[in-house]
Design a protein around this motif. Structure first.
Motif, PDB file in Angstrom:
ATOM      1  N   SER A  92       0.870  -1.181   0.000  1.00 36.60           N
ATOM      2  CA  SER A  92       0.000   0.000   0.000  1.00 36.60           C
ATOM      3  C   SER A  92       0.900   1.222   0.000  1.00 36.60           C
ATOM      4  O   SER A  92       2.120   1.116   0.143  1.00 36.60           O
ATOM      5  CB  SER A  92      -0.912   0.002   1.222  1.00 36.60           C
ATOM      6  OG  SER A  92      -0.134   0.173   2.400  1.00 36.60           O
ATOM      7  N   ILE A  93       0.324   2.397  -0.120  1.00 36.76           N
ATOM      8  CA  ILE A  93       1.121   3.619  -0.113  1.00 36.76           C
ATOM      9  C   ILE A  93       1.878   3.758   1.207  1.00 36.76           C
ATOM     10  O   ILE A  93       3.019   4.216   1.248  1.00 36.76           O
ATOM     11  CB  ILE A  93       0.231   4.855  -0.350  1.00 36.76           C
ATOM     12  CG1 ILE A  93      -0.427   4.767  -1.745  1.00 36.76           C
ATOM     13  CG2 ILE A  93       1.050   6.142  -0.236  1.00 36.76           C
ATOM     14  CD1 ILE A  93       0.556   4.741  -2.892  1.00 36.76           C
ATOM     15  N   SER A  94       1.258   3.349   2.304  1.00 38.44           N
ATOM     16  CA  SER A  94       1.902   3.459   3.617  1.00 38.44           C
ATOM     17  C   SER A  94       2.861   2.301   3.892  1.00 38.44           C
ATOM     18  O   SER A  94       3.761   2.427   4.732  1.00 38.44           O
ATOM     19  CB  SER A  94       0.843   3.516   4.718  1.00 38.44           C
ATOM     20  OG  SER A  94       0.030   2.356   4.693  1.00 38.44           O
ATOM     21  N   PRO A 135       4.930   0.372   1.364  1.00 35.73           N
ATOM     22  CA  PRO A 135       5.346   0.087  -0.014  1.00 35.73           C
ATOM     23  C   PRO A 135       6.340  -1.074  -0.100  1.00 35.73           C
ATOM     24  O   PRO A 135       6.898  -1.528   0.906  1.00 35.73           O
ATOM     25  CB  PRO A 135       6.017   1.400  -0.434  1.00 35.73           C
ATOM     26  CG  PRO A 135       6.584   1.944   0.830  1.00 35.73           C
ATOM     27  CD  PRO A 135       5.593   1.576   1.897  1.00 35.73           C
ATOM     28  N   THR A 157       9.866   3.838   3.357  1.00 36.35           N
ATOM     29  CA  THR A 157      10.607   4.672   2.410  1.00 36.35           C
ATOM     30  C   THR A 157      11.860   5.269   3.037  1.00 36.35           C
ATOM     31  O   THR A 157      12.900   5.389   2.390  1.00 36.35           O
ATOM     32  CB  THR A 157       9.711   5.789   1.868  1.00 36.35           C
ATOM     33  OG1 THR A 157       8.530   5.199   1.312  1.00 36.35           O
ATOM     34  CG2 THR A 157      10.417   6.581   0.789  1.00 36.35           C
ATOM     35  N   THR A 179       8.979   1.823  -7.047  1.00 38.14           N
ATOM     36  CA  THR A 179       8.224   1.780  -5.795  1.00 38.14           C
ATOM     37  C   THR A 179       6.835   1.230  -6.070  1.00 38.14           C
ATOM     38  O   THR A 179       6.124   1.716  -6.950  1.00 38.14           O
ATOM     39  CB  THR A 179       8.105   3.189  -5.178  1.00 38.14           C
ATOM     40  OG1 THR A 179       9.421   3.715  -4.972  1.00 38.14           O
ATOM     41  CG2 THR A 179       7.378   3.124  -3.849  1.00 38.14           C
ATOM     42  N   GLU A 183       2.968   2.557  -5.776  1.00 37.24           N
ATOM     43  CA  GLU A 183       2.883   3.936  -6.244  1.00 37.24           C
ATOM     44  C   GLU A 183       3.179   4.062  -7.732  1.00 37.24           C
ATOM     45  O   GLU A 183       2.498   4.799  -8.455  1.00 37.24           O
ATOM     46  CB  GLU A 183       3.853   4.802  -5.447  1.00 37.24           C
ATOM     47  CG  GLU A 183       3.833   6.276  -5.835  1.00 37.24           C
ATOM     48  CD  GLU A 183       4.826   7.095  -5.026  1.00 37.24           C
ATOM     49  OE1 GLU A 183       5.095   8.251  -5.406  1.00 37.24           O
ATOM     50  OE2 GLU A 183       5.343   6.575  -4.011  1.00 37.24           O
ATOM     51  N   GLU A 184       4.205   3.339  -8.228  1.00 36.07           N
ATOM     52  CA  GLU A 184       4.621   3.475  -9.622  1.00 36.07           C
ATOM     53  C   GLU A 184       4.187   2.312 -10.507  1.00 36.07           C
ATOM     54  O   GLU A 184       4.191   2.441 -11.737  1.00 36.07           O
ATOM     55  CB  GLU A 184       6.140   3.625  -9.700  1.00 36.07           C
ATOM     56  CG  GLU A 184       6.660   4.875  -9.009  1.00 36.07           C
ATOM     57  CD  GLU A 184       8.159   5.011  -9.133  1.00 36.07           C
ATOM     58  OE1 GLU A 184       8.620   6.019  -9.704  1.00 36.07           O
ATOM     59  OE2 GLU A 184       8.886   4.100  -8.663  1.00 36.07           O
ATOM     60  N   ASP A 193       1.535  -1.450 -10.381  1.00 40.07           N
ATOM     61  CA  ASP A 193       0.718  -2.378  -9.606  1.00 40.07           C
ATOM     62  C   ASP A 193       0.524  -3.700 -10.349  1.00 40.07           C
ATOM     63  O   ASP A 193      -0.426  -4.434 -10.089  1.00 40.07           O
ATOM     64  CB  ASP A 193      -0.634  -1.750  -9.265  1.00 40.07           C
ATOM     65  CG  ASP A 193      -1.421  -1.332 -10.505  1.00 40.07           C
ATOM     66  OD1 ASP A 193      -0.940  -1.607 -11.632  1.00 40.07           O
ATOM     67  OD2 ASP A 193      -2.499  -0.729 -10.351  1.00 40.07           O
TER      68      ASP A 193
END
Length: 411
Positions: free
Chosen positions: A90-92, A94, A154, A185, A188-189, A191
């Motif tokens: 997930s974004i949180s 990664p 990150t 990443t 985010e970049e 999927d």
């Protein structure tokens, strides 16, 4: 076998085993007939065979996902893990996909042999696995290409990436192996697994082209500058030959590292002529036998000059062989066929073409069409036929940088 059918089979064989034991117990107490005993023994045998086959199947499946040289996961394992980690990311929280390709490995392999190359890959693979540690998994996905899939916040990713890149390096006398890399990443970049690999691959090769050893490039540029000051015409000729050679190399699907070596060798294939006396090098007429003997040493001198820089050793080998003939009649080693490095065969053909379409003190340039006809006539004797096909295709295709550079000289 898929999981549902495997589960059913396990239950069936478990039931069979229970039945077999029951029959044997019953036989012990109630003395059933021999048919019952035989059936019980057959059922037990079936259960044992099933267990052995299941374990063998599980072991074989595990082997399919492991690189046999390094013990790391292979490309198939990476794709399985990547799909799973994309689902969990997930974004949180990664994931970082790090794709790495060794720089300088071909030179190491050529210099020390394939067994030493395999040993180096094994050492580097273990170093990468140690660097990744508990933060993810390391993979060897083919040749000299590695990968790491990292689970980390990150803030810590930069330190982990730096450690992974440092792990894929080894230096010693006459060699310097490093790695270029590309990072993605997730999610985010990207999927989707193939998309993530495609982005990482593109970024890795962009870095490889942009960060080739600065020392190597400086050495190359110094030699070009010396050649330009000493013999401007040879410098211009080398530039045209390098452009043509790069285009031919791409048509022949050479790897990026080999194309880079090819360009450098084409640029500097005449560097040894700086040691040739001006009286011979600029003689207005044909050379005599002794003068040709002197001239034929320029490829050896060129290799000697380039070999002073360890990173240019493979370039020096191409320069040495750039005047060999496909039929074995060239110099200095009278190599023939595939024993001549492919890069040298490409340089030889491109060099000959530019020489024909360029003016000389003792003759006018020939037309491009005549030069192409001469190349085709000499394919299989002086030149590699496959190289000539690629060169002629390049020169007769739609306008390109190489054909535009050559056209004014021969038209």
């Amino acid at each position: 076998m898929d999981r549902p059918s495997g589960l059913v089979a396990s239950r069936v064989h478990a039931s069979a085993a229970i039945a077999a034991v029951a029959l044997l117990v019953s036989d012990h107490f109630w003395r059933l007939n021999h048919v019952a005993v035989g059936l019980a023994a057959a059922l037990l045998t079936l259960v044992v065979v099933h267990l052995v086959v299941s374990r063998a199947h599980a072991g074989a499946r595990a082997e399919v996902l492991v690189d046999p040289l390094t013990g790391l996961g292979n490309r198939a394992k990476l794709m399985l893990d990547l799909r799973e980690e994309i689902e969990l990311s997930s974004i949180s929280t990664p994931r970082i996909l790090l794709l790495l390709d060794l720089d300088g490995f071909k030179h190491y392999n050529d210099s020390f042999g394939h067994p030493a190359g395999d040993a180096l890959l094994e050492r580097l693979g273990q170093s990468l696995s140690t660097a990744v540690g508990a933060h993810g998994h390391a993979y060897r996905i083919g040749g000299d290409e590695f990968c790491a899939l990292l689970r980390t916040e990150t803030a810590r990713s930069e330190r982990l990436v730096a450690a992974a890149v440092a792990a894929l390096s080894e230096h010693g006398r006459g060699f310097d192996v490093r790695s270029s890399y590309g990072i993605v990443t997730i999610p985010e970049e990207a999927d989707e697994p193939s998309e993530a690999l495609r982005i990482a691959d593109r970024r890795m090769y962009a870095q490889k082209r942009g960060t080739a050893s600065s020392v190597d490039r400086q050495t190359h540029e110094v030699l070009l500058r010396v050649l330009r000051e000493r013999e401007p015409e040879l410098s211009d000729h080398g530039r045209v030959v390098s452009e043509l050679a790069a285009a031919v190399g791409r048509r022949l699907a050479l790897p990026a590292e080999e194309i880079d070596e090819l360009i450098r060798a084409a640029d500097l294939h005449d560097v040894g002529k700086m040691a040739i006396p001006d009286a011979i090098l600029h003689k207005p007429g044909p050379l005599d036998r002794d003068e040709w003997g002197f001239m034929h040493r320029h490829t050896i001198v060129g290799e000697r000059i380039l070999s002073a820089a360890p990173a240019l050793l493979p370039v020096g080998r191409l320069v040495r062989s750039s005047h060999e003939r496909f039929d074995g009649g060239g110099y200095p080693d009278r190599l023939e066929g595939d024993s001549i490095p492919l890069g040298a065969r490409i340089v030889a053909a491109c060099d000959a073409f530019d020489a024909m379409v360029s003016p000389r003190p003792y003759r006018e340039p020939v037309a491009t069409s005549e030069a192409l006809a001469e190349l085709r006539r000499c394919a299989g004797t002086q030149f590699d036929p496959g190289v000539i096909d690629a060169l002629c295709d390049e020169l007769t295709s739609a306008p390109s940088a190489s054909s535009q550079a050559a056209a004014p000289l021969g038209s």
